[in-house]
Structures are given as C-alpha cells and as structure tokens.
Scaffold this motif. Structure first.
Motif, PDB file in Angstrom:
ATOM      1  N   GLY A 211       1.155  -0.948  -0.435  1.00  0.00           N
ATOM      2  CA  GLY A 211       0.007   0.013  -0.034  1.00  0.00           C
ATOM      3  C   GLY A 211       1.148   1.378  -0.545  1.00  0.00           C
ATOM      4  N   LEU A 212       1.900   1.360   0.673  1.00  0.00           N
ATOM      5  CA  LEU A 212       2.611   2.012   1.408  1.00  0.00           C
ATOM      6  C   LEU A 212       3.417   3.054  -0.338  1.00  0.00           C
ATOM      7  CD1 LEU A 212       4.053   4.055   2.813  1.00  0.00           C
ATOM      8  CD2 LEU A 212       6.268   2.573   2.746  1.00  0.00           C
ATOM      9  N   LEU A 213       3.979   1.490  -1.441  1.00  0.00           N
ATOM     10  CA  LEU A 213       5.041   1.395  -2.694  1.00  0.00           C
ATOM     11  C   LEU A 213       4.016   1.692  -3.291  1.00  0.00           C
ATOM     12  CD1 LEU A 213       7.013   0.775  -4.128  1.00  0.00           C
ATOM     13  CD2 LEU A 213       6.756  -1.401  -4.497  1.00  0.00           C
ATOM     14  N   VAL A 214       2.569   2.014  -3.698  1.00  0.00           N
ATOM     15  CA  VAL A 214       1.369   2.307  -4.448  1.00  0.00           C
ATOM     16  C   VAL A 214       1.144   3.687  -4.614  1.00  0.00           C
ATOM     17  CG1 VAL A 214      -0.990   2.124  -5.141  1.00  0.00           C
ATOM     18  CG2 VAL A 214       0.605   0.045  -4.805  1.00  0.00           C
ATOM     19  N   GLY A 215       0.636   4.291  -3.899  1.00  0.00           N
ATOM     20  CA  GLY A 215       0.763   5.033  -2.520  1.00  0.00           C
ATOM     21  C   GLY A 215       1.769   6.494  -3.419  1.00  0.00           C
ATOM     22  N   VAL A 216       3.455   5.808  -2.903  1.00  0.00           N
ATOM     23  CA  VAL A 216       4.518   7.010  -3.649  1.00  0.00           C
ATOM     24  C   VAL A 216       4.364   6.778  -4.777  1.00  0.00           C
ATOM     25  CG1 VAL A 216       7.027   6.533  -3.411  1.00  0.00           C
ATOM     26  CG2 VAL A 216       6.379   5.870  -1.319  1.00  0.00           C
ATOM     27  N   ALA A 220       4.255  10.451  -6.822  1.00  0.00           N
ATOM     28  CA  ALA A 220       5.606  10.945  -7.756  1.00  0.00           C
ATOM     29  C   ALA A 220       4.493  10.968  -9.430  1.00  0.00           C
ATOM     30  CB  ALA A 220       6.421   9.282  -7.697  1.00  0.00           C
ATOM     31  N   ALA A 221       3.717  10.530  -9.712  1.00  0.00           N
ATOM     32  CA  ALA A 221       3.562  10.422 -11.050  1.00  0.00           C
ATOM     33  C   ALA A 221       1.966  11.566 -11.220  1.00  0.00           C
ATOM     34  CB  ALA A 221       2.585   9.632 -11.235  1.00  0.00           C
TER      35      ALA A 221
END
Length: 283
Positions: A211-216, A220-221
């Motif tokens: 979840g954290l990775l997808v949010g970051v 960023a996009a």
C-alpha cells in the motif's frame, strides 16, 4: 497431486468466482445473493444459463449483454479466473489436507472483500463475518480430524490479537483505518493463525508495504496526494494471499536466523496442511 484434485479444485474455483461476482454486486447494496436470479443491471433481462458459464460466456458474448449490448465489466471474468488460479495454487501448496477447505474459504472471502473495497471503498460486514465463521468452522473440523487443538488455540489468539491491535490503531487515528479494516484484521488472524503467528506478521507487513509503495508511486506520478484515499483492504488481502502461497520460505528463513542457539531444524511434510513440523537437535 492427483489429476482429480486439480480438476475438481479448478472447476470449484470457477464456480465460486461466479458466485463472488454476485456477492460483490449485491452485498454492498444490501441485496440478497440468492434472489432474484441474475440479470443485466442495465436492462434487467434475466441471464440465461448459456450466458452464465464462467469466462466462456463473457468471451462468446463479445463482452456485451445479449439483450441491450451494454458492455459487461471485465471484473467478472477476472474474478472468476483469479479465483480458479488461486484455488489451484493453494491445492498445490497444501495438497489434499484437512486445512485446504479452510484456506479456500478464506481466499474466496478475501477476493470478494478486495473487489468491494477496490470498487466502493467498502468492506461489508455481511462478507467479513460469514467468511470468518466459515473459516473458523473448517479449522475446527481440521483440529478435530487431526487432534491439533493447540494449533486451533493459536489461530484464535491470532484472530483476537490482530483485531485488538487494529482496533487500538483505529481508536488512535480513525482517519488511518476504517472499522472495516479492523474486522478484516481479525479475519486475517483467523485464516493465517493455523499456519503460525509469523504468517500473520508477514501478511500485515507485506500488505502495508504494498500500500505504501503504490501510494508513493501514485504521488510521484502526480495522480495522488497525501490525502488521497486508497483501498487498504485490497493490500491486506493481497498480503494474506501472498503469506499463504509464498510465506513459508520467508518464515522459515526468519526462524533460522533468529534462533539464538543455532538449533538444527529438520522439516517434514505435515498431514494437516501446515508448512512443516520441526524437530530440534542441539549441536
């Protein structure tokens, strides 16, 4: 593994996936999953049996309703295919064991909950509780068949413990976790506790990291901000399924490196569907 088990579990996965689509469409709206019979949500035309074959009918119909030609969402064949694939993967993982029915029920419930959360940011209690009780009943039957009552006690402790931790987090920061996530944590503890507490820890860490990775990545996009809402239940469900299928090597590695006495571990197949039975020998 026998060919009979593979075919049986695969066909069961397709049928269960079809039912999950009904549950995802109806349960959040408070409708029955039994009546009325399936119909097109646009024109209300009843879906004929020939148009209700998992995956195949969607392809033959050209992805559109036979009556009104409105597009049929891709979620339907995706859920059916994913359910069949995961059922087969778990049959390969656990074999024909006492634990397999519980993990199949657990996985099916997680898929339905993840689909609801992805579409509506909702984890309906009418899906969480039936999955919880059916999983617990299957594990109770597994304990009765194998005599592993201690393992059932660990399962109950994991379920209660996960619920309590998420309940406390919800109380401290309600904006971080909805109460649906609290209920889901109790379900994760129950479904994974039979394998051991570290499988639950693996699921929670993997789900949170995903979840954290997808949010970051979304931030960023430029497609999200710090206040953008994400369906956390989807990531928790994914972490739990990953723990079921690929968590064993990670858990075994951690147990080895965290053993302060350097005990030898000898693993053997376990009839209950648990990943291993451990015998310790001092050096």
């Amino acid at each position: 593994m026998s060919c009979t088990l593979v075919v049986t579990v695969g066909l069961l996965g397709l049928a269960v996936g079809s039912f999950l689509n009904v549950a995802v469409s109806r349960v959040p709206a408070g409708r029955s999953v039994v009546r009325p019979r399936s119909a097109c949500p646009r024109c209300a035309a009843p879906i004929a049996p020939r148009d209700n074959i998992p995956i195949v009918s969607w392809l033959l119909l050209g992805r559109r309703c036979r009556a009104c030609r409105v597009p049929i969402p891709a979620r339907y064949p995706l859920v059916e295919a994913l359910t069949a694939i995961l059922f087969l993967a778990e049959a390969l993982r656990f074999g024909w064991s006492e634990a397999l029915p519980a993990e199949l029920v657990f996985t099916a419930g997680l898929l339905a909950l993840a689909a609801c959360d992805a579409e509506q940011f909702l984890l309906p209690r009418r899906l969480v509780y039936p999955t919880l009780w059916l999983t617990a009943a299957c594990l109770l039957a597994a304990a009765a068949a194998t005599g592993q009552w201690h393992r059932l006690g660990v399962t109950a402790a994991c379920g209660v413990g996960a619920f309590a931790v998420f309940f406390a987090l919800h109380g401290v920061r309600p904006a971080w976790l909805g109460f649906g996530d609290v209920r889901l944590a109790g379900l994760l503890g129950t479904g994974l506790g039979w394998l051991g507490p570290w499988y639950l820890v693996f699921a929670l860490l993997a789900g949170s990291a995903a979840g954290l990775l997808v949010g970051v990545v979304l931030m960023a996009a430029g497609r999200a901000t710090r206040h953008t809402r994400l369906p956390f239940g989807v990531f928790l469900a994914a972490g739990a399924i990953a723990a079921l299928l690929v968590g064993a090597p990670v858990v075994h590695w951690y147990e080895r490196v965290s053993d302060p006495y350097g005990h030898e571990r000898v693993s053997a197949p376990h009839a209950s569907g648990a990943p291993h039975a451990t015998v310790r020998r001092r050096p």
